[in-house]
Design an enzyme around this catalytic site. Structure first.
Site: not given
Length: 282
Positions: A136, A141, A182, A201
């Site tokens: 993730h 990110h 996010e 993700s």
């Protein structure tokens, strides 16, 4: 003195990760030798599945930067990514054992250091995991840290987080993180795309957020975002859309102190609320 893990949301088990490895800033060395062949295979399968889904659904900046992660068939060495990332935007990734408290997290961001968990989910968690793992953090990110505008926004978010902590406003700022970094969407000339790591993700969330008929997608409004609760255990029902990363940077640049005061006086908004509830008379 040993550092303690952070706990966000409700859980019946303590956060995983060996926090005895961490220093006072919560960083540690990537324990690369600890990865098993099963771990590397899990990363490879996760990467292959998600990389096949992001074309036409992820923003252009993400697609361009994804190859900068390097290895696809194994968990990358963080120092190999850093050699490219420092050159691109002056950022670096640092290893952490898992979720960390707000002040160390904000401090790392303010210094252009992004914390990446180094453990990876087990095969039985392949489709869903509550806590962020190395896949993730890396896949979701890190690619956008290669974009200069987004990279600058992340640093300013860290600085703003340290200020919010002193104003007892971290919950409000965490909602901004949730609905942008996010779970943010961006309107490109060729259609709606995802830039939030939680979307990028997750195969199910990616399809739900970008193509699903159910969610409401609203223009980014900082006060609305800070008033809106979010879900941690299901797909989001509300997403906020930006036109560009420059818009995100500009809208989060002003001093939020008066914004926090206004928002604290207003009712919260449910994650799935289609409209803002009536505000109290003044």
């Amino acid at each position: 003195m040993a550092v303690e893990p952070a706990v966000y949301g409700a859980s019946e088990r303590p956060p995983r990760g060996d926090y005895t490895r961490a220093g006072s800033d919560y960083t540690c060395e990537q324990d690369y030798a600890a990865y098993t062949e099963e771990d590397h295979d899990t990363y490879r399968r996760l990467y292959e599945r998600q990389a096949a889904l992001v074309p036409g659904r992820a923003c252009d900046e993400f697609i361009r930067a994804l190859p900068s992660l390097g290895a696809k068939e194994r968990i990358p060495h963080f120092d190999e990514i850093n050699a490219r990332l420092r050159k691109a935007t002056g950022w670096e990734i640092v290893t952490v054992p898992g979720l960390i408290p707000e002040v160390p997290f904000f401090t790392l961001l303010a210094n252009r250091r992004f914390p990446v968990t180094d453990w990876i989910r087990k095969p039985h968690e392949f489709d869903y995991i509550v806590e962020p793992d190395v896949f993730h953090d890396l896949f979701g990110h890190v690619p956008l840290l290669f974009d200069p505008v987004f990279a600058d926004h992340m640093q300013e978010y860290g600085k703003g987080g340290l200020k919010a902590h002193g104003l007892q406003a971290c919950e409000l700022l965490s909602r901004l993180y949730w609905y942008t970094i996010e779970f943010g969407l961006i309107a490109q000339d060729d259609g709606l795309r995802a830039y939030g790591a939680g979307i990028l993700s997750s195969p199910g969330e990616l399809l739900h957020a970008v193509e699903g008929p159910a969610p409401q997608r609203l223009p980014l409004d900082i006060e609305r975002v800070m008033r809106t609760r979010y879900k941690i255990d299901s797909y989001q029902q509300t997403y906020f859309v930006i036109e560009s990363f420059q818009e995100l940077f500009d809208k989060t640049a002003p001093d939020f102190t008066p914004v926090y005061e206004r928002v604290k006086a207003l009712p919260e908004i449910a994650a799935e609320a289609p409209t803002v509830e009536a505000e109290p008379a003044t």
